[in-house]
Scaffold this motif. Structure first.
Motif, PDB file in Angstrom:
ATOM      1  N   ILE A   1       0.038  -6.490   7.414  1.00  0.00           N
ATOM      2  CA  ILE A   1       0.408  -7.777   6.996  1.00  0.00           C
ATOM      3  C   ILE A   1       0.798  -8.611   8.458  1.00  0.00           C
ATOM      4  O   ILE A   1       0.782  -9.921   8.332  1.00  0.00           O
ATOM      5  CB  ILE A   1       1.654  -7.831   5.999  1.00  0.00           C
ATOM      6  CG1 ILE A   1       0.979  -7.121   4.758  1.00  0.00           C
ATOM      7  CG2 ILE A   1       2.185  -9.121   5.642  1.00  0.00           C
ATOM      8  CD1 ILE A   1       2.155  -6.986   3.582  1.00  0.00           C
ATOM      9  N   SER A   2       1.543  -7.985   9.284  1.00  0.00           N
ATOM     10  CA  SER A   2       1.828  -8.609  10.402  1.00  0.00           C
ATOM     11  C   SER A   2       0.675  -9.039  11.167  1.00  0.00           C
ATOM     12  O   SER A   2       1.015 -10.290  11.800  1.00  0.00           O
ATOM     13  CB  SER A   2       2.596  -7.715  11.625  1.00  0.00           C
ATOM     14  OG  SER A   2       1.622  -6.710  11.947  1.00  0.00           O
TER      15      SER A   2
ATOM     16  N   ARG B   1       3.189 -10.010  -0.305  1.00  0.00           N
ATOM     17  CA  ARG B   1       3.439  -9.630   0.955  1.00  0.00           C
ATOM     18  C   ARG B   1       4.855  -9.349   1.264  1.00  0.00           C
ATOM     19  O   ARG B   1       5.171  -8.475   2.025  1.00  0.00           O
ATOM     20  CB  ARG B   1       3.135 -10.956   1.913  1.00  0.00           C
ATOM     21  CG  ARG B   1       1.484 -11.139   2.210  1.00  0.00           C
ATOM     22  CD  ARG B   1       0.829 -11.348   0.997  1.00  0.00           C
ATOM     23  NE  ARG B   1      -0.256 -12.113   1.197  1.00  0.00           N
ATOM     24  CZ  ARG B   1      -1.348 -12.200   0.390  1.00  0.00           C
ATOM     25  NH1 ARG B   1      -1.303 -11.728  -0.907  1.00  0.00           N
ATOM     26  NH2 ARG B   1      -2.400 -13.019   0.562  1.00  0.00           N
TER      27      ARG B   1
ATOM     28  N   THR C   1      13.286 -11.078   7.171  1.00  0.00           N
ATOM     29  CA  THR C   1      12.306 -11.433   6.192  1.00  0.00           C
ATOM     30  C   THR C   1      12.886 -11.471   4.705  1.00  0.00           C
ATOM     31  O   THR C   1      12.169 -12.479   4.028  1.00  0.00           O
ATOM     32  CB  THR C   1      11.214 -10.042   6.137  1.00  0.00           C
ATOM     33  OG1 THR C   1      10.567  -9.947   7.546  1.00  0.00           O
ATOM     34  CG2 THR C   1      10.189 -10.271   5.066  1.00  0.00           C
TER      35      THR C   1
ATOM     36  N   GLU D   1      -1.565 -17.618   6.875  1.00  0.00           N
ATOM     37  CA  GLU D   1      -1.020 -18.042   5.766  1.00  0.00           C
ATOM     38  C   GLU D   1       0.220 -19.050   6.062  1.00  0.00           C
ATOM     39  O   GLU D   1       0.342 -19.712   5.045  1.00  0.00           O
ATOM     40  CB  GLU D   1      -0.783 -16.936   4.832  1.00  0.00           C
ATOM     41  CG  GLU D   1      -1.968 -15.932   4.596  1.00  0.00           C
ATOM     42  CD  GLU D   1      -1.469 -15.120   3.257  1.00  0.00           C
ATOM     43  OE1 GLU D   1      -2.451 -14.747   2.577  1.00  0.00           O
ATOM     44  OE2 GLU D   1      -0.404 -14.359   3.115  1.00  0.00           O
TER      45      GLU D   1
ATOM     46  N   THR E   1       3.486 -15.396  -0.176  1.00  0.00           N
ATOM     47  CA  THR E   1       2.384 -16.468  -0.057  1.00  0.00           C
ATOM     48  C   THR E   1       1.229 -15.845  -1.114  1.00  0.00           C
ATOM     49  O   THR E   1       0.236 -16.501  -1.160  1.00  0.00           O
ATOM     50  CB  THR E   1       1.780 -16.454   1.529  1.00  0.00           C
ATOM     51  OG1 THR E   1       1.606 -14.805   1.888  1.00  0.00           O
ATOM     52  CG2 THR E   1       2.823 -16.924   2.408  1.00  0.00           C
TER      53      THR E   1
ATOM     54  N   ILE F   1      -0.228 -12.680   8.491  1.00  0.00           N
ATOM     55  CA  ILE F   1       0.644 -13.572   7.840  1.00  0.00           C
ATOM     56  C   ILE F   1       0.833 -14.781   8.293  1.00  0.00           C
ATOM     57  O   ILE F   1       1.046 -15.901   7.851  1.00  0.00           O
ATOM     58  CB  ILE F   1       2.067 -12.890   7.691  1.00  0.00           C
ATOM     59  CG1 ILE F   1       3.088 -13.570   6.698  1.00  0.00           C
ATOM     60  CG2 ILE F   1       2.691 -12.795   9.157  1.00  0.00           C
ATOM     61  CD1 ILE F   1       2.753 -13.562   5.399  1.00  0.00           C
TER      62      ILE F   1
ATOM     63  N   GLY G   1      -5.417 -11.722   0.841  1.00  0.00           N
ATOM     64  CA  GLY G   1      -4.416 -10.767   1.361  1.00  0.00           C
ATOM     65  C   GLY G   1      -5.153  -9.413   1.526  1.00  0.00           C
ATOM     66  O   GLY G   1      -5.303  -8.772   2.396  1.00  0.00           O
TER      67      GLY G   1
END
Length: 484
Positions: free
Chosen positions: A385-386, A332, A447, A392, A454, A389, A154
């Motif tokens: 993160i978008s 995350r 969310t 993952e 993850t 993600i 990450g």
């Protein structure tokens, strides 16, 4: 971070840094067009005048400039369509190197537009560069996560966003009239992305290919082990990761078509998650501030609007770095939830402060603070993160399509906002930020109830939550659907 435990090696760090030279270029061409806009518009006008013996009509000039700015995002939308083909046919590393040729071509076209006295060449150059953007912002996370160990996956994926944000700030600085944003040097300014592009060609070819691609996609176990040995320099870690890849390969299909990707039940919930997280990120108000912050500061009667815009760029970089250090500690989910909720609150405050500017001008300082807080909240979680993600949440065969889907959503959201924000602002006034608030709230709620954590989990472990299931569980091995 305990780097001794994380098995950070020189080869791994070099591979990641060489890859993110691509996102640095994209950030640079995102931030360098705002300040010299008036000068480049004058180039458009003078070119038109030399051909037609009359000045370009204002509406045509406005349209051409808007097209020049937004066509990069449209090109990125088109470029996204080639992610799966390049990534699966040539490998993650080679696909990045192939895409880099588009960046060099685009930069050369933009540089030559002034000598050619052709604004069409400039527009085509930005379109070609846009194709590069759509490819690289998906290929980079694929490659980075393929070479990174679990406990740095990450953080290194977030480094892609750090590089992108740094490029935006660099572009803002270089584009100033006191630097290269002048009538004499603006073409040179547009060509400086050639430096990181050439550096990537000098370094990345000597880095290893993604071991996961070699093993699962190409069934080249020995080559995968050799690449992993270079990246880890630890035989125990190599054997452990090879076993993890064998386990994932045993659950993976030979290949997934685009049609199967959208039909298979196991991908249904991850697709919805990626859709909501990415659109929630791109339509949360961040891009409006990045694109129109100078005009907002001018409206608020700040004399040094350009330098306040640099403040936006600096905050942008600072909080991507904060996210880099937090993503493997907080996880995350927690960063996404905190980011979306904070962005919602900031958009509500933007509505209040913007609607009060005329009756209470002194509130403009509070509005600047709110804008900075919104940028910080976005880059804490939703921003970086978008972009990764999806890599993952999906298994190896579906991952390139998922990243192409991510790229299309992100660049499509940017393009949509660039087109719709000015008319929406004129129609709704200060209340336009309430639209962004509701979008961020929807992303927060979905969310919270649907995204598993993850962090610290293997790809196969994450994919097992979706495999053969009608829907995603509301819990996982490490956390329930709360902030903890």
């Amino acid at each position: 971070m305990a780097f001794e435990e994380s098995q950070l090696t020189a080869t791994l760090l070099t591979s990641v840094v060489a890859a993110v030279f691509g996102s640095l270029q994209i950030g640079y061409h995102t931030g360098n067009v705002n300040s010299p806009a008036r000068i480049i518009e004058e180039f458009f006008n003078s070119t038109w005048k030399s051909r037609k013996n009359e000045s370009m009509p204002d509406h045509s000039l406005t349209f051409l400039w808007s097209l020049s700015v937004s066509i990069k995002d449209f090109g990125a939308l088109l470029g996204s369509l080639g992610v799966k083909c390049l990534a699966d046919s040539y490998g993650r590393k080679n696909a990045i190197l192939i895409a880099n040729a588009l960046s060099i071509t685009g930069a050369c076209l933009m540089f030559s537009s002034k000598m050619a006295e052709s604004f069409e060449v400039l527009i085509v150059g930005r379109l070609v560069f846009g194709l590069f953007c759509g490819l690289v912002m998906s290929l980079n996370p694929l490659y980075i996560q393929g070479v990174s160990p679990i406990n740095l996956r990450g953080a290194f994926a977030t480094l892609n966003q750090v590089s992108f944000a740094s490029g935006i700030l660099l572009g803002m600085v270089v584009g100033l009239e006191t630097v290269l944003g002048t009538d004499k040097y603006w073409a040179l300014m547009l060509s400086l992305s050639l430096i990181p592009a050439l550096l990537q060609y000098m370094i990345l070819p000597f880095c290893p290919e993604s071991p996961r691609y070699l093993f699962i996609n190409r069934c080249k176990e020995k080559e995968a082990e050799a690449a992993l040995t270079r990246l880890r320099r630890n035989s125990e870690k190599v054997m452990q990761e090879m076993e993890e890849m064998r386990e994932e390969a045993s659950h993976s299909e030979a290949g997934i078509t685009v049609g199967e990707f959208f039909i298979k039940k196991r991908y249904r919930q991850p697709i919805i998650l990626v859709l909501i997280i990415n659109l929630g990120s791109q339509l949360s108000g961040f891009n409006a501030i990045i694109n129109y912050s100078t005009k907002m500061f001018v409206k608020a009667r700040f004399e040094e609007a350009t330098y306040l815009t640099l403040g936006v760029g600096a905050i942008n970089v600072a909080f991507t770095i904060v996210s880099f250090f937090l993503v493997e500690r907080a996880g995350r989910r927690k960063l996404l939830l905190t980011g979306f909720l904070s962005v919602s609150v900031c958009n509500l405050l933007m509505t209040i402060t913007d609607s009060m500017l005329d009756i209470a001008p002194d509130i403009r300082s509070i509005q600047v603070l709110v804008m900075f807080l919104l940028i910080a909240a976005y880059e804490l979680g939703p921003g970086p993160i978008s972009w990764f993600i999806a890599a993952e949440l999906f298994d190896q065969p579906a991952r390139p399509i998922a990243m192409a889907f991510t790229s299309m959503l992100n660049w499509g959201g940017k393009f949509l906002l660039a087109l719709l924000f000015p008319p929406l602002l004129k129609l709704c006034g200060a209340y336009v930020y309430l639209i962004f608030m509701f979008v961020a709230l929807i992303a927060f709620i979905y969310t919270m109830f649907r995204l598993p954590e993850t962090k610290g989990r293997t790809f196969d472990d994450i994919a097992a939550e979706f495999r053969g299931a009608e829907g995603i569980p509301l819990h996982n091995k490490t956390t329930f659907n709360t902030f903890s």
